[in-house]
Design an enzyme around this catalytic site. Structure first.
Site, PDB file in Angstrom:
ATOM      1  N   ASP A  38       0.822  -1.207   0.000  1.00 26.78           N
ATOM      2  CA  ASP A  38       0.000   0.000   0.000  1.00 26.78           C
ATOM      3  C   ASP A  38       0.861   1.265   0.000  1.00 26.78           C
ATOM      4  OD1 ASP A  38      -2.377   1.423   0.001  1.00 26.78           O
ATOM      5  OD2 ASP A  38      -3.240   0.292   1.666  1.00 26.78           O
ATOM      6  N   ASP A  86     -10.530   1.714  -3.681  1.00 27.58           N
ATOM      7  CA  ASP A  86     -10.929   1.360  -2.316  1.00 27.58           C
ATOM      8  C   ASP A  86     -12.429   1.176  -2.162  1.00 27.58           C
ATOM      9  OD1 ASP A  86      -8.579   1.019  -0.986  1.00 27.58           O
ATOM     10  OD2 ASP A  86      -8.508   3.024  -0.105  1.00 27.58           O
TER      11      ASP A  86
END
Length: 677
Positions: free
Chosen positions: A424, A483
């Site tokens: 990430d 997301d």
């Protein structure tokens, strides 16, 4: 010198090296067999202009009369050498005082994808500060409509269109990563081009840092597409003998609309960055448990995942020392012994016993201000820790922390049988002059891990879909597309991201019935149909699902596995719909023997009877049987179309493409899956 003609898959590139600079005479449709050196194709000389024909070179500048954006500010180069073989051209140019040399490489792939990059070498005796070095390509006058992309967190790849007028339409990224508003592709085409129609020219910069991408129409008569790394003043300094190489500019022409771009890009990506095996169905724990890491809870979740057919179980954020929320502990990459007194071994053993691989979330490029690493190495914080935090974190200078990160990640991958890292990157850099070196250090770190652990797959995640590009693609095996798991948002995000990236790289997860990002409620069938086509997964606490929901999920995973060879190797097709409330997309086998399509109702249709379902990409001379699969969608109709009520229909491909089938009356946010064989 001479004229080079590169040809492949219906594309021609004509490069004229007979003057003082190499010029692209043509990039676009195949010109067939002809001798491009047979005549002089120089333009006329207009009034109130330079007194020789203006040619747009590979390194255009004021010195040759180009008053548009130059390839390099204050740069002037003359052609010194040119070679061409196997659809690859090498051009060498030098500054008049011989202190700077630029080598330009152009490659035309067998699928018609063009790649161009420059390499500048300082041949002088003094340090050279590079202002910029960009790649420009000419496009014809009829390419007068632009498409590029913008977006926000959880709303990436939002298309925007505008005419190309005189002047520059320039998109610049200063995020230190492409960003949620990444222009992604800059497409210029004939007015009104669509997914299936129109001639289009497109460029993408294969780079994960700051960049600029632009289209320019000059009153001088030329139009161009260009791109390059966006460098801060003084960011790149070359000592005598040192070189700087630009990222590849990936350029694609299509005479069949946006799907034609995919028809070139997807086979090229699959050939050059081939995945080693089928994409495992994933369960990621993030929206299931967030930071609530508990062995008993996660064991139950792993059992539920295995029961429905999941193949890879990924433990997301919250496993390392002191990480109880998103405000602390980044950089301290040790398993938290208060939460995991026996390490991750008990959970991994359970995951393996249930026949699944184990994956782990990491965010190596970031650091929490209160972490042990920050206390021990405050000088490793990029920019000295100035400016605001973002998600309560700062950026780690990879050029300083490289050895430490490699050691920590190596230790984790050595101690634990980890098959997958979700990598990430949850904030912008916000540090001027750092993006170029940070990006190159990231590439070096990923390459080192890939070499040491070739069995470990890596997913590029950047607070969702803020780092999806062809620069990082050779170093990763999956992209987290966004997301948001809301299927209504995902339909658009996946549709546009898939122009460039093949579906097998694009992670798409089945989320909760109430989307955690938007709060919108959606039907299980719609969520399943949306997540079917890419690298499929689940991000939902399955222990809370009903027996009926689990049965539908298990059937969906089995269907995905059955169709996976087709979904992840075929041609992606998207119909141009006259009603924006209805979408049709699908995947057709390369031999056109098999296909899967989704008819998607995003909202309320414009008419009581929606347009027919017309299936693009089929063989017109073969017959196909069409049948519905998956969870039946909700409809609002007194009677369905007879073919659907019958359960199947067999018709010639030409009829299915041109006439189509009557569509059922889907209610908003529903999808009908159709298999053709």
């Amino acid at each position: 010198m001479t004229v080079f003609h590169l040809r492949a898959a219906g594309v021609s590139l004509v490069l004229d090296t007979r003057g003082t600079a190499a010029s692209v005479l043509h990039w676009g449709p195949d010109l067939g067999d002809f001798d491009p050196a047979a005549g002089d194709l120089a333009p006329a000389v207009p009034p109130s202009s330079i007194d020789v024909p203006l040619r747009l070179s590979l390194l255009p500048s004021l010195f040759e009369g180009w008053t548009g954006r130059p390839a390099m500010e204050s740069g002037h180069f003359r052609l010194s050498e040119a070679h061409c073989s196997d659809n690859t051209a090498e051009i060498r140019s030098s500054s008049p005082d011989a202190t700077r040399e630029v080598s330009t490489r152009l490659e035309l792939s067998s699928s018609g994808v063009l790649r161009v990059r420059h390499r500048l070498t300082n041949r002088g005796d003094d340090e050279f500060v590079l202002p910029n070095l960009d790649v420009l390509l000419p496009i014809p006058a009829e390419a007068s409509e632009l498409l590029d992309f913008t977006g926000l967190w959880s709303h990436e790849r939002s298309p925007q269109r505008a005419p190309l007028r005189h002047g520059i339409w320039s998109r610049e990224s200063r995020h230190g990563r492409p960003g949620h508003d990444d222009p992604f592709l800059m497409v210029a085409g004939e007015p009104g081009f669509g997914f299936r129609t129109g001639r289009v020219w497109a460029v993408h910069l294969a780079w994960s840092g700051d960049k600029r991408v632009w289209a320019e129409r000059s009153a001088l008569g030329y139009s161009v597409l260009g791109a390059g790394v966006l460098l801060a003043p003084g960011e790149v300094r070359l000592a005598p003998g040192e070189s700087y190489e630009t990222p590849w500019l990936v350029a694609v022409f299509s005479d069949a609309g946006l799907d034609g771009l995919s028809d070139r890009l997807h086979p090229w990506i699959r050939a050059t960055s081939a995945l080693k095996r089928p994409r495992p169905v994933v369960l990621n724990t993030w929206e299931a448990v967030y930071f609530d890491h508990d062995l008993a809870v996660l064991t139950d979740l792993a059992d539920a995942a295995a029961e429905v057919g999941v193949e890879r179980f990924v433990l997301d954020d919250g496993w390392f020392t002191g990480r109880r929320d998103d405000k602390r502990a980044l950089g301290d990459w040790f398993v938290d012994d208060t939460v995991w007194p026996d390490g991750l071994h008990p959970l991994i053993s359970r995951v393996h016993e249930r026949g699944m691989e184990f994956g782990l979330w990491v965010e190596p490029e970031m650091i929490s201000p209160g972490s042990r690493l920050a206390r021990e190495h405050p000088d490793w914080i990029l920019g000295g820790g100035s400016g605001p935090t973002w998600r309560w974190q700062r950026v780690l200078d990879l050029t300083k922390a490289y050895d430490h990160l490699l050691e920590r990640l190596t230790a984790l991958l050595t101690e634990y049988p980890i098959a997958f890292l979700k990598w990430d990157h949850n904030r912008d850099l916000l540090t001027p002059g750092a993006a170029d070196r940070q990006t190159r250090a990231l590439y070096r770190l990923l390459a080192a891990l890939k070499t040491a652990f070739p069995h470990v797959e890596i997913e590029s995640c950047a607070s969702g879909g803020a780092r999806i590009d062809l620069g990082i693609l050779p170093l990763v095996d999956r992209f987290w597309t966004s997301d948001t798991n809301d299927p209504l948002d995902r339909q658009s995000i996946q549709r546009w991201t898939g122009i460039l990236i093949p579906p097998e790289y694009l992670g798409g997860h089945l989320g909760d019935g109430v989307a955690h990002v938007t709060g919108r409620t959606s039907a299980l069938g719609f969520r399943l149909a949306t997540a079917l086509f890419g690298s499929a997964g689940i991000e939902w606490n399955l222990t809370e699902a009903s027996p009926a929901e689990k049965a539908d999920i298990a059937a969906w995973i089995a269907e995905h596995k059955r169709l996976r060879p087709l979904l992840h190797s075929g041609r992606v097709v998207r119909a141009d719909s006259p009603d924006p409330a209805h979408l049709l997309h699908g995947v057709v086998a390369q031999d056109r023997s098999h296909a899967v399509y989704a008819l998607v109702a995003l909202g309320t249709p414009a008419a009581a009877l929606p347009p027919p379902i017309r299936f693009p990409g089929l063989d017109p001379d073969r017959s196909y049987t069409v049948r519905p699969i998956g969870v039946p969608p909700r409809t609002m109709q007194d009677a369905p179309p007879p073919w659907l009520a019958a359960g199947s229909i067999t018709l010639p491909g030409r009829v299915l493409t041109e006439l189509g089938l009557p569509a059922p009356l889907l209610t908003p946010e529903q999808a009908l899956l159709l298999e053709l064989s």
